[in-house]
Design an enzyme around this catalytic site. Structure first.
Site, PDB file in Angstrom:
ATOM      1  N   TYR A 200      29.145  38.318  32.476  1.00  0.00           N
ATOM      2  CA  TYR A 200      29.186  39.766  32.238  1.00  0.00           C
ATOM      3  C   TYR A 200      28.058  40.217  31.323  1.00  0.00           C
ATOM      4  CZ  TYR A 200      33.692  40.170  34.525  1.00  0.00           C
ATOM      5  OH  TYR A 200      34.689  40.182  35.466  1.00  0.00           O
TER       6      TYR A 200
ATOM      7  N   THR B 283      32.125  31.789  24.869  1.00  0.00           N
ATOM      8  CA  THR B 283      32.541  31.196  23.584  1.00  0.00           C
ATOM      9  C   THR B 283      34.006  31.581  23.346  1.00  0.00           C
ATOM     10  OG1 THR B 283      31.646  33.180  22.502  1.00  0.00           O
ATOM     11  CG2 THR B 283      30.255  31.221  22.494  1.00  0.00           C
ATOM     12  N   PRO B 284      34.917  31.038  24.174  1.00  0.00           N
ATOM     13  CA  PRO B 284      36.319  31.468  24.087  1.00  0.00           C
ATOM     14  C   PRO B 284      37.010  30.932  22.835  1.00  0.00           C
ATOM     15  CG  PRO B 284      36.103  29.636  25.619  1.00  0.00           C
ATOM     16  CD  PRO B 284      34.720  29.980  25.175  1.00  0.00           C
TER      17      PRO B 284
ATOM     18  N   CYS C 239      36.612  40.317  24.293  1.00  0.00           N
ATOM     19  CA  CYS C 239      35.927  40.204  22.993  1.00  0.00           C
ATOM     20  C   CYS C 239      36.786  40.489  21.769  1.00  0.00           C
ATOM     21  CB  CYS C 239      34.722  41.134  22.975  1.00  0.00           C
ATOM     22  SG  CYS C 239      33.448  40.620  24.136  1.00  0.00           S
TER      23      CYS C 239
ATOM     24  N   GLN D 229      40.002  40.561  20.628  1.00  0.00           N
ATOM     25  CA  GLN D 229      40.942  39.606  20.039  1.00  0.00           C
ATOM     26  C   GLN D 229      40.237  38.305  19.656  1.00  0.00           C
ATOM     27  OE1 GLN D 229      45.031  39.331  21.112  1.00  0.00           O
ATOM     28  NE2 GLN D 229      44.869  37.165  21.565  1.00  0.00           N
TER      29      GLN D 229
HETATM   30  P1  NAD Z   1      31.259  34.829  31.124  1.00  0.00           P
HETATM   31  O1  NAD Z   1      32.364  33.842  31.100  1.00  0.00           O
HETATM   32  O2  NAD Z   1      31.328  36.000  32.055  1.00  0.00           O
HETATM   33  O3  NAD Z   1      29.866  34.083  31.458  1.00  0.00           O
HETATM   34  C1  NAD Z   1      29.473  32.898  30.855  1.00  0.00           C
HETATM   35  C2  NAD Z   1      28.745  32.051  31.898  1.00  0.00           C
HETATM   36  O4  NAD Z   1      28.160  30.923  31.253  1.00  0.00           O
HETATM   37  C3  NAD Z   1      29.652  31.498  32.998  1.00  0.00           C
HETATM   38  O5  NAD Z   1      29.197  31.929  34.261  1.00  0.00           O
HETATM   39  C4  NAD Z   1      29.523  29.969  32.848  1.00  0.00           C
HETATM   40  O6  NAD Z   1      29.566  29.276  34.080  1.00  0.00           O
HETATM   41  C5  NAD Z   1      28.184  29.838  32.184  1.00  0.00           C
HETATM   42  N1  NAD Z   1      27.999  28.584  31.454  1.00  0.00           N
HETATM   43  C6  NAD Z   1      28.819  27.990  30.551  1.00  0.00           C
HETATM   44  N2  NAD Z   1      28.260  26.866  30.083  1.00  0.00           N
HETATM   45  C7  NAD Z   1      27.060  26.735  30.696  1.00  0.00           C
HETATM   46  C8  NAD Z   1      26.007  25.778  30.615  1.00  0.00           C
HETATM   47  N3  NAD Z   1      26.080  24.730  29.767  1.00  0.00           N
HETATM   48  N4  NAD Z   1      24.918  25.949  31.389  1.00  0.00           N
HETATM   49  C9  NAD Z   1      24.833  26.999  32.244  1.00  0.00           C
HETATM   50  N5  NAD Z   1      25.789  27.942  32.352  1.00  0.00           N
HETATM   51  C10 NAD Z   1      26.888  27.819  31.587  1.00  0.00           C
HETATM   52  O7  NAD Z   1      31.080  35.338  29.633  1.00  0.00           O
HETATM   53  P2  NAD Z   1      30.515  36.761  29.129  1.00  0.00           P
HETATM   54  O8  NAD Z   1      31.589  37.785  29.187  1.00  0.00           O
HETATM   55  O9  NAD Z   1      29.216  37.020  29.787  1.00  0.00           O
HETATM   56  O10 NAD Z   1      30.284  36.446  27.590  1.00  0.00           O
HETATM   57  C11 NAD Z   1      29.231  35.589  27.164  1.00  0.00           C
HETATM   58  C12 NAD Z   1      29.096  35.710  25.658  1.00  0.00           C
HETATM   59  O11 NAD Z   1      28.744  37.058  25.317  1.00  0.00           O
HETATM   60  C13 NAD Z   1      30.377  35.407  24.878  1.00  0.00           C
HETATM   61  O12 NAD Z   1      30.037  34.783  23.676  1.00  0.00           O
HETATM   62  C14 NAD Z   1      30.956  36.792  24.592  1.00  0.00           C
HETATM   63  O13 NAD Z   1      31.725  36.819  23.429  1.00  0.00           O
HETATM   64  C15 NAD Z   1      29.689  37.610  24.392  1.00  0.00           C
HETATM   65  N6  NAD Z   1      29.826  39.041  24.693  1.00  0.00           N
HETATM   66  C16 NAD Z   1      30.545  39.464  25.780  1.00  0.00           C
HETATM   67  C17 NAD Z   1      30.618  40.836  26.068  1.00  0.00           C
HETATM   68  C18 NAD Z   1      31.392  41.338  27.255  1.00  0.00           C
HETATM   69  O14 NAD Z   1      31.563  42.552  27.371  1.00  0.00           O
HETATM   70  N7  NAD Z   1      31.868  40.497  28.143  1.00  0.00           N
HETATM   71  C19 NAD Z   1      29.951  41.754  25.258  1.00  0.00           C
HETATM   72  C20 NAD Z   1      29.215  41.285  24.170  1.00  0.00           C
HETATM   73  C21 NAD Z   1      29.154  39.930  23.896  1.00  0.00           C
HETATM   74  C1  UDX Z   2      33.787  45.710  23.337  1.00  0.00           C
HETATM   75  C2  UDX Z   2      32.815  46.459  22.401  1.00  0.00           C
HETATM   76  O1  UDX Z   2      32.996  47.873  22.558  1.00  0.00           O
HETATM   77  C3  UDX Z   2      31.379  46.088  22.737  1.00  0.00           C
HETATM   78  O2  UDX Z   2      30.495  46.706  21.808  1.00  0.00           O
HETATM   79  C4  UDX Z   2      31.230  44.574  22.641  1.00  0.00           C
HETATM   80  O3  UDX Z   2      29.918  44.190  22.966  1.00  0.00           O
HETATM   81  C5  UDX Z   2      32.222  43.884  23.571  1.00  0.00           C
HETATM   82  O4  UDX Z   2      33.562  44.318  23.246  1.00  0.00           O
HETATM   83  P1  UDX Z   2      34.594  46.033  25.845  1.00  0.00           P
HETATM   84  O5  UDX Z   2      35.676  45.088  25.458  1.00  0.00           O
HETATM   85  O6  UDX Z   2      33.830  45.767  27.077  1.00  0.00           O
HETATM   86  O7  UDX Z   2      33.531  46.166  24.646  1.00  0.00           O
HETATM   87  O8  UDX Z   2      35.228  47.509  26.010  1.00  0.00           O
HETATM   88  P2  UDX Z   2      35.673  48.639  24.976  1.00  0.00           P
HETATM   89  O9  UDX Z   2      35.238  49.919  25.525  1.00  0.00           O
HETATM   90  O10 UDX Z   2      35.306  48.339  23.588  1.00  0.00           O
HETATM   91  O11 UDX Z   2      37.275  48.600  25.115  1.00  0.00           O
HETATM   92  C6  UDX Z   2      38.034  47.497  24.622  1.00  0.00           C
HETATM   93  C7  UDX Z   2      39.508  47.815  24.757  1.00  0.00           C
HETATM   94  O12 UDX Z   2      39.900  48.854  23.862  1.00  0.00           O
HETATM   95  C8  UDX Z   2      39.899  48.317  26.152  1.00  0.00           C
HETATM   96  O13 UDX Z   2      41.130  47.747  26.534  1.00  0.00           O
HETATM   97  C9  UDX Z   2      40.030  49.815  25.961  1.00  0.00           C
HETATM   98  O14 UDX Z   2      40.905  50.410  26.882  1.00  0.00           O
HETATM   99  C10 UDX Z   2      40.599  49.868  24.554  1.00  0.00           C
HETATM  100  N1  UDX Z   2      40.357  51.161  23.878  1.00  0.00           N
HETATM  101  C11 UDX Z   2      39.084  51.588  23.648  1.00  0.00           C
HETATM  102  C12 UDX Z   2      41.427  51.917  23.444  1.00  0.00           C
HETATM  103  O15 UDX Z   2      42.586  51.534  23.627  1.00  0.00           O
HETATM  104  N2  UDX Z   2      41.183  53.105  22.794  1.00  0.00           N
HETATM  105  C13 UDX Z   2      39.921  53.552  22.546  1.00  0.00           C
HETATM  106  O16 UDX Z   2      39.782  54.634  21.936  1.00  0.00           O
HETATM  107  C14 UDX Z   2      38.841  52.771  22.996  1.00  0.00           C
END
Ligand code: NAD
Ligand code: UDX
Length: 479
Positions: free
Chosen positions: A11, A88-89, A274, A276
């Protein structure tokens, strides 16, 4: 040509690199992943994630300067800048289980970078990681590659995009944060990454700090955001008890310019991959640093979120004569927020599990979440934040997943709105009411439906934090 490689096509990695490629046509960007199905999907017409605007960006630059590949080692070894955006779960076992970040994927990526590198590289932490992770990564890189004269500079560049709005967030970020070492080499690396972002982000929005501040700022930002939601959700319970209206209270509070109006929508609870996870990580770091009071402050944000989900499910059951056994309940929305198909930590899982445990029959509709995903989410055992295993209810025969809201609500006793999809606002509620059992209930966990109109039609409506219908006021307390 500068070559960038991003490890992790999820993502964050996918959208971030697609926008980077679009904005920097002279840079070659390759996103690599160990998951072949994921990479195949990135190379197809059906991308592995739903994100408004993403298809268009990918179409514009894929196979020009944006590539997706499973040949991880080759692309890492050929690149100048390596972003690491792996998952990074929360750890599920061993030391710190239930709280600490599981850095297994990160460590294996770092070891691989060390193994395959024949030229110096900037390694960028894009994943959200515990503060001081860069120090550990530096050790892994240098101790495993010190005979080849290769130099690594580690930068922290956390990502702030939110799902559902990722493309806009990436086009016009509030800020880009880059943390690096104060040494000449560190500052040179910071400048190199700043120059990449400067292709489209105004320089005054690029904040440069030391490594530990950048790492901690990401956890802090998510903790502050989630804390706002738990604050307004705690207030929503008091509003229901007193006759105040949480939207009016949030508006009145949010017009104070020191507080601001955003992120004050009361809800069934926050979800997503993210909030929690990152707060748990923060709690663990506080505890490890001998700061139990700071840890328990942040714990409360999660406790209130759990309380809100439980309170909602209890409200459903208590309103319907304290039993939902054998009753059909329509679940509208399963994703953790609108405009995404992501269900990680969605409050819908907790609410559905609770209703299934009370023997309800669920008919679930979400415009973007596949049936397979919903069934998986409702059948996999999980851990709560205190590391108690939450048993999957295992009664999936009580659950059906349908392809529209009218089928979901037909012959239902009640409707739970759990995601704020726009299409739920314009449903034909008169038609829905006709086809439901009476009394017909709507439990709006997102305050999206027009409660006044629905009451005129004949529904009994519960909206989070709003004055209660007389029916609901007379039912047993759910607090
Ligand atoms: P994700 O699970 O969607 O993607 C991670 C990918 O990494 C997976 O496709 C997995 O197969 C791959 N992977 C794992 N180990 C690997 C390796 N050794 N080599 C190659 N590929 C590998 O995760 P995500 O939601 O994209 O989140 C990634 C990071 O970004 C996390 O630390 C998360 O906390 C942070 N983050 C996520 C969001 C969000 O909105 N999802 C926002 C900001 C930050
Ligand atoms: C969040 C942060 O916003 C983002 O900056 C970070 O990089 C990743 O984590 P995300 O989890 O994708 O983003 O969505 P966000 O819009 O923050 O919503 C998180 C949760 O809070 C959702 O379940 C949303 O419905 C809920 N929420 C958000 C509320 O219940 N009330 C609000 O006013 C805003």
């Amino acid at each position: 040509m500068v070559k960038i490689c991003c490890i992790g096509a999820g993502y964050v990695g996918g959208p971030t690199m697609a926008v980077m490629a679009l904005k920097c046509p002279e840079i070659q960007v390759t996103v690599v992943d160990i998951s072949e199905p994921r990479i195949n999907a990135w190379n197809s017409d059906t991308l592995p994630i739903y994100e408004p605007g993403l298809d268009d960006v990918v179409k514009q630059c894929r196979d020009k300067n944006l590539f997706f590949s499973t040949d991880v080692e080759r692309h890492v070894s050929e690149s100048d800048i390596v972003f690491v955006s792996v998952n990074t779960p929360t750890k599920t076992q061993g030391l710190g289980a239930g709280k600490a970040a599981d850095l297994t994927y990160w460590e294996s990526a770092a070891r691989m970078i060390a193994d395959v590198s024949r030229s110096s590289k900037i390694v960028v932490e894009k994943s959200t990681v515990p503060v001081r992770t860069a120090e550990a990564i530096e050790k892994i890189l240098t101790h495993n590659n010190n005979s080849r004269g290769v130099e690594f500079q580690i930068l922290s560049n956390p990502e702030f995009l939110a799902e559902g709005t990722a493309i806009n967030d990436l086009y016009t970020p509030d800020r880009v944060l880059i943390g690096g070492r104060g040494s000449p080499g560190g500052q040179k690396a910071v400048k190199a990454l700043r120059d990449v972002y400067a292709h489209w982000v105004p320089l005054e929005r690029i904040i440069c700090t030391n490594l530990w501040s950048a790492e901690l700022s990401k956890l802090a930002a998510n903790a502050f955001l989630a804390q706002r939601i738990s604050s307004v959700n705690a207030m929503s319970a008091l509003c229901e008890a007193t006759g105040a209206d949480v939207s009016q209270v949030a508006h009145a509070v949010g017009t104070d310019s020191r507080i601001g109006p955003k992120f004050l929508n009361a809800s069934v609870g926050f979800g997503g991959s993210c909030f929690q996870k990152d707060i748990l990580n923060l709690i663990y770091i506080c505890e490890c640093n001998g700061l139990p009071e700071a840890a328990s402050y942040w714990k409360q944000v999660i406790k209130v979120n759990d309380y809100q989900k439980t309170r909602f499910a209890n409200r459903v059951v208590s309103s319907m004569f304290n039993t939902v056994s054998g009753k059909k309940i329509a679940i509208l929305g399963f994703a953790f927020k609108k405009d995404t198909g992501d269900t990680r930590e969605t409050p819908a899982i907790d609410v559905c599990n609770r209703l299934v445990a009370d023997m309800a029959k669920l008919s679930i509709y979400d415009p973007r979440v596949l049936e397979e995903q919903i069934r998986k989410d409702l059948s996999v055992a999980r851990f709560d934040w205190n590391h108690h295993q939450i048993k999957a209810e295992g009664m999936l025969e009580q659950v059906s997943v349908v392809s529209d809201a009218y089928v979901a609500t037909k012959d239902a006793h009640g409707i739970c709105v759990l995601t704020e999809w726009d299409e739920f606002k314009s449903l034909d509620f008169e038609r829905i009411f006709e086809n439901m059992r009476k009394p017909a209930f709507v439990f709006d966990g997102r305050n999206v439906v027009d409660a006044v109109k629905l009451r005129e039609i004949g529904f009994i409506v519960y909206s989070i934090g709003k004055p209660l219908d007389s029916w609901l006021r007379n039912m047993p307390s759910v607090a």
